[in-house]
Design an enzyme around this catalytic site. Structure first.
Site, PDB file in Angstrom:
ATOM      1  N   TRP A 194      33.935  42.403  15.565  1.00 52.51           N
ATOM      2  CA  TRP A 194      34.495  42.056  16.877  1.00 52.51           C
ATOM      3  C   TRP A 194      34.092  40.605  17.187  1.00 52.51           C
ATOM      4  O   TRP A 194      32.913  40.255  17.064  1.00 52.51           O
ATOM      5  CB  TRP A 194      33.942  43.022  17.918  1.00 52.51           C
ATOM      6  CG  TRP A 194      34.430  42.807  19.323  1.00 52.51           C
ATOM      7  CD1 TRP A 194      35.722  42.620  19.728  1.00 52.51           C
ATOM      8  CD2 TRP A 194      33.626  42.768  20.509  1.00 52.51           C
ATOM      9  NE1 TRP A 194      35.771  42.481  21.093  1.00 52.51           N
ATOM     10  CE2 TRP A 194      34.498  42.558  21.593  1.00 52.51           C
ATOM     11  CE3 TRP A 194      32.254  42.890  20.756  1.00 52.51           C
ATOM     12  CZ2 TRP A 194      34.050  42.476  22.907  1.00 52.51           C
ATOM     13  CZ3 TRP A 194      31.802  42.810  22.061  1.00 52.51           C
ATOM     14  CH2 TRP A 194      32.693  42.606  23.120  1.00 52.51           C
ATOM     15  N   ASP A 275      26.637  49.514  17.911  1.00 48.42           N
ATOM     16  CA  ASP A 275      27.618  49.241  18.953  1.00 48.42           C
ATOM     17  C   ASP A 275      28.562  50.435  18.980  1.00 48.42           C
ATOM     18  O   ASP A 275      29.327  50.644  18.035  1.00 48.42           O
ATOM     19  CB  ASP A 275      28.370  47.942  18.637  1.00 48.42           C
ATOM     20  CG  ASP A 275      29.419  47.613  19.695  1.00 48.42           C
ATOM     21  OD1 ASP A 275      29.641  48.430  20.611  1.00 48.42           O
ATOM     22  OD2 ASP A 275      30.027  46.533  19.595  1.00 48.42           O
ATOM     23  N   LYS A 311      36.810  52.494  26.684  1.00 47.91           N
ATOM     24  CA  LYS A 311      37.934  53.117  25.970  1.00 47.91           C
ATOM     25  C   LYS A 311      37.932  54.631  26.121  1.00 47.91           C
ATOM     26  O   LYS A 311      38.959  55.217  26.444  1.00 47.91           O
ATOM     27  CB  LYS A 311      37.872  52.797  24.476  1.00 47.91           C
ATOM     28  CG  LYS A 311      37.212  51.501  24.120  1.00 47.91           C
ATOM     29  CD  LYS A 311      38.157  50.337  24.152  1.00 47.91           C
ATOM     30  CE  LYS A 311      37.338  49.070  24.019  1.00 47.91           C
ATOM     31  NZ  LYS A 311      38.130  47.922  23.724  1.00 47.91           N
TER      32      LYS A 311
HETATM   33  N1  KET Z   1      32.208  46.463  20.980  1.00 46.00           N
HETATM   34  C1  KET Z   1      33.342  46.481  20.285  1.00 46.00           C
HETATM   35  C2  KET Z   1      33.287  46.755  18.836  1.00 46.00           C
HETATM   36  C3  KET Z   1      34.544  46.235  20.948  1.00 46.00           C
HETATM   37  O1  KET Z   1      35.652  46.281  20.229  1.00 46.00           O
HETATM   38  C4  KET Z   1      34.562  45.968  22.324  1.00 46.00           C
HETATM   39  C5  KET Z   1      35.827  45.659  23.008  1.00 46.00           C
HETATM   40  C6  KET Z   1      33.329  45.986  23.005  1.00 46.00           C
HETATM   41  C7  KET Z   1      32.176  46.246  22.299  1.00 46.00           C
HETATM   42  C8  KET Z   1      33.176  45.711  24.461  1.00 46.00           C
HETATM   43  O2  KET Z   1      33.949  46.385  25.317  1.00 46.00           O
HETATM   44  P1  KET Z   1      33.540  46.505  26.854  1.00 46.00           P
HETATM   45  O3  KET Z   1      34.815  46.399  27.563  1.00 46.00           O
HETATM   46  O4  KET Z   1      32.569  45.408  27.189  1.00 46.00           O
HETATM   47  O5  KET Z   1      32.891  47.841  26.962  1.00 46.00           O
HETATM   48  N2  KET Z   1      36.876  45.356  22.376  1.00 46.00           N
HETATM   49  C9  KET Z   1      38.230  45.129  22.893  1.00 46.00           C
HETATM   50  C10 KET Z   1      38.317  44.373  24.163  1.00 46.00           C
HETATM   51  C11 KET Z   1      37.638  43.037  24.164  1.00 46.00           C
HETATM   52  O6  KET Z   1      37.750  42.268  23.210  1.00 46.00           O
HETATM   53  O7  KET Z   1      36.974  42.763  25.177  1.00 46.00           O
HETATM   54  C12 KET Z   1      39.071  44.507  21.781  1.00 46.00           C
HETATM   55  O8  KET Z   1      38.549  44.223  20.693  1.00 46.00           O
HETATM   56  O9  KET Z   1      40.280  44.354  21.992  1.00 46.00           O
END
Ligand code: KET
Length: 465
Positions: A194, A275, A311
């Site tokens: 990510w 994560d 998610k």
């Molecule tokens: N870890 C991973 C692996 C991840 O894909 C995301 C979000 C997060 C943590 C953090 O998400 P949060 O909303 O802070 O709980 N991924 C998607 C959104 C983004 O990039 O913010 C994405 O990859 O599209």
């Protein structure tokens, strides 16, 4: 007229106690102070009379920010920015990992609506600050969700859990804690990962290195490379793992491979940092998706876990997540928690109450919890169904290439193998938005949009090298 002060006088006024100039300097200084005091009085009478053309005043033509260069948009969230600007009626956003219904609409889970209603109806609820570590009930339930209800580590009080700002905030708080209190400041992250990971950990004060993870040739795990790289990491190094549904590749180790990774990690005293942003989205089962984490906790060793409810509960904008640190003893866990508070307090003081209350309401009620698992499974199943539909459509279209990875990959994303030129072509010609590494969010797709995406992929691979 206001005196134009130059150093050292200006310095002396700003900091008289640290001023060590001669008697005449001091006299000049006193005079300057007197004049400045007088101008303060005048300022209150009519500010326009006396505000000289200092760089932050409106009279000065130059901005003190004139040198600031425009930063590029975020590689993931910037895709949505571009999508929003596109007036085309056929535009499709497969950039950000956010669930959409068959109708292409964001989804608020029924059980979340129900929990919110319950919270609103409860007149005893107030909007007081939460403690620095967040809602106690939420923290307990979050630890149980990821580590398992019967986890000995929880029963022995060896786990400290703090509510954080979703997955990102949990990773950042964990990173900051490690940067301050852990002896090894190197963190290994998978290649690729990510896009926010390297930034989060670098800003937390860690030195970021990568380990081999994905093999583009096989579109699978480069297990040998992973073992070699972790095997040659310095003892004690931190290693970041995606608990399940690796983003962006959709490739996870098997249980047997996790076991080998665990043995290597423990034999080299490497510190695992999980994560967990997609628990329930990989297999549709919350327990199955937590297996990797639970294997590492079961051996009695230490680890960190960042959880996100963005998610799996669809609480994206509520920013609700948790950081758990599994320690060797209850006493250590409690000292670790005391330090986490020192990380959090100056960063954002304490976390927001609403999202955590929703999660706690659902997790503590058996019926609501069951309802959640059903809705979660439905989201996971719709994504799997999209994988099959896209795969079948590309096959039926005769699009060159082996597209079986679309149905083999796990979680929200397909790592298509399309290159950045092909992605740019699909955006320009077909108004399909995705990250430039060729990742598409399967959750953004529906039966209605599969043909359009198929046409675009077909054109991209046949017309763009
Ligand atoms: N870890 C991973 C692996 C991840 O894909 C995301 C979000 C997060 C943590 C953090 O998400 P949060 O909303 O802070 O709980 N991924 C998607 C959104 C983004 O990039 O913010 C994405 O990859 O599209």
């Amino acid at each position: 007229m206001r005196p134009q002060l130059t150093s050292p006088d200006a310095h002396c006024i700003a900091s008289p106690s640290s001023c060590a100039f001669s008697a005449s300097d001091r006299r000049l200084n006193a005079l300057a102070r007197h004049l400045v005091d007088a101008s303060v009085v005048m300022d209150t009478q009519n500010p326009n009379d006396t505000v000289s053309a200092s760089p932050t005043s409106g009279f000065h033509v130059d901005s003190v920010f004139a040198h600031v260069v425009r930063a590029p948009e975020d590689p993931i969230l910037g895709v949505t920015v571009a999508y929003n600007k596109d007036p085309s009626p056929v535009k499709l956003n497969l950039g950000v990992g956010a669930y959409r219904t068959e109708e292409g609409k964001p989804l608020v889970l029924k059980v979340v609506r129900q929990a919110e209603q319950q919270l609103v109806n409860d007149r005893a609820r107030v909007k007081e600050y939460l403690p620095i570590v967040g809602l106690a009930e939420f923290n307990k339930l979050s630890a149980k969700l990821i580590l398992g209800a019967d986890s000995p580590a929880i029963q022995e009080n060896r786990v400290t859990t703090v509510q954080c700002l979703s997955g990102t905030g949990s990773l950042r708080v964990g990173g900051e804690f490690l940067g301050r209190h852990y002896h090894q400041r190197t963190i290994y992250i998978p290649q690729p990962t990510w896009g926010n990971h390297p930034k989060i950990f670098t800003l937390a004060g860690l030195s970021v290195k990568t380990y081999r993870y994905y093999d583009p040739a096989t579109r699978g795990l480069n297990f040998q490379g992973l073992l070699e790289d972790l095997g040659s990491a310095p003892s004690g190094a931190i290693v970041l793992f995606h608990a399940c549904a690796h983003n962006p590749t959709g490739v996870d180790p098997t249980v047997q491979q996790w076991e080998q990774i665990r043995q290597l990690m423990r034999s080299k005293a490497l510190l695992p940092f999980f994560d967990s942003a997609y628990q329930g989205f990989a297999s549709g089962s919350l327990d199955v998706d937590a297996q990797s984490v639970r294997m590492f906790v079961a051996d009695g060793g230490e680890c960190l876990v960042a959880q996100s409810y963005a998610k799996n509960m669809g609480l994206y904008g509520e920013r609700v997540g948790a950081l758990s640190i599994v320690c060797k003893t209850a006493d250590i866990a409690s000292r670790v928690e005391s330090q986490l508070k020192l990380v959090i307090r100056p960063m954002y003081s304490n976390p927001p109450i609403h999202g955590a209350s929703i999660v706690a309401t659902i997790l503590k009620d058996r019926d609501m919890y069951n309802e959640w698992t059903i809705e979660l499974k439905a989201m996971a199943d719709r994504i799997i169904s999209m994988r099959h539909q896209l795969f079948d459509a590309l096959r039926a279209r005769g699009t060159p290439g082996d597209w079986s990875h679309i149905i083999k990959q796990i979680g929200m994303f397909t790592f298509t193998g399309l290159n950045s030129e092909q992605v740019a072509f699909m955006t320009k010609e077909y108004h399909i938005y995705m990250t430039s590494d060729g990742r598409i969010s399967m959750a953004g797709l529906s039966s209605k949009t599969v043909p359009h995406l198929t046409d675009a992929i077909h054109a991209a691979v046949t017309r763009v090298a």
